[in-house]
Design an enzyme around this catalytic site. Sequence first.
Site, PDB file in Angstrom:
ATOM      1  N   GLU A  77       0.802  -1.226   0.000  1.00  0.00           N
ATOM      2  CA  GLU A  77       0.000   0.000   0.000  1.00  0.00           C
ATOM      3  C   GLU A  77       0.838   1.280   0.000  1.00  0.00           C
ATOM      4  OE1 GLU A  77      -4.226  -0.498   1.628  1.00  0.00           O
ATOM      5  OE2 GLU A  77      -2.911  -0.993   3.312  1.00  0.00           O
ATOM      6  N   HIS A  96      -0.672   5.570   7.745  1.00  0.00           N
ATOM      7  CA  HIS A  96      -1.808   4.712   7.384  1.00  0.00           C
ATOM      8  C   HIS A  96      -1.945   3.631   8.432  1.00  0.00           C
ATOM      9  CE1 HIS A  96      -4.574   2.046   5.468  1.00  0.00           C
ATOM     10  NE2 HIS A  96      -3.670   1.078   5.402  1.00  0.00           N
ATOM     11  N   HIS A  98      -4.900   0.696  10.586  1.00  0.00           N
ATOM     12  CA  HIS A  98      -6.186  -0.002  10.721  1.00  0.00           C
ATOM     13  C   HIS A  98      -6.664   0.143  12.161  1.00  0.00           C
ATOM     14  CE1 HIS A  98      -4.070  -2.807   7.592  1.00  0.00           C
ATOM     15  NE2 HIS A  98      -4.444  -1.669   7.035  1.00  0.00           N
ATOM     16  N   HIS A 168     -11.650  -0.691   6.182  1.00  0.00           N
ATOM     17  CA  HIS A 168     -10.202  -0.880   6.109  1.00  0.00           C
ATOM     18  C   HIS A 168      -9.483  -0.125   7.229  1.00  0.00           C
ATOM     19  CE1 HIS A 168      -6.453  -0.374   3.230  1.00  0.00           C
ATOM     20  NE2 HIS A 168      -6.095  -0.696   4.457  1.00  0.00           N
TER      21      HIS A 168
HETATM   22 MN    MN Z   1      -4.086  -0.982   5.009  1.00  0.00          MN
END
Ligand code: MN
Length: 235
Positions: A77, A96, A98, A168
């Site tokens: 990603e 980024h 979760h 996500h």
């Molecule tokens: Mn991710």
Amino acid sequence: MRPDAELLAELVDANRILASQGVVDAFGHVSVRHNESAEHFLLARNMAPGSVTADDILTFGLDGEPIDADGRAVYLERFIHSEIYRLRPDVVSVVHSHSMSVVPFSVSQSAKLRAVCHMGGFLGVEVPNYEIRDACGPATDLLIRDGRSGEALARTLGGGAVALMRGHGSTVVGPTLRLAVFRAVYTEVNARVQLQAMQLGTVNYLTAEECAAATAGVGSQVGRAWSYWKAQVSA
Ligand code: MN
């Protein structure tokens, strides 16, 4: 084009702080724009953030490809980072994750993540939610696997600090590495508090004006949080 040693050390600290604060676990990543080139950024190789050392940090171009991986695996990603740096010259760092309390707000059809406490003022009164189906169809694995979906995420983020990613997680940006980490931590905290407040009934949220004032006031306290968090991961 060797990155500044202090910047590398700070990025290592950022990885470990985000793990220690429960924003990332085995997954998630943090990057910073290169100190010598706005066209490059620094991001760890494919590994759990809490274990990152300076030797694990690679340099990437804005096409999302590493220039010094030397065969080492990279994050799938990484295009989250490359596309945001490409579209947002003001952004110096991207996180980024979760993080667990944020995900419910990405899938709720009714509840919206927004600032519920002063430390979350930067969230404002509305956080955009990236719908990958719009850009990539109904059968993706929800991951940002290429520049096209990364660009669509960056456009959802717009000029803001945080974007949810449906089913996500979220992506948080900042004008400094420390502020991006600070925002990522308090995005998770605000989500946790908001989930609890919603169970009590109707919530009295911060107004847009309170968000602006709180953001200005809290911004000067980032150094204090950083020192505290860094001491915890250094111990
Ligand atoms: Mn991710």
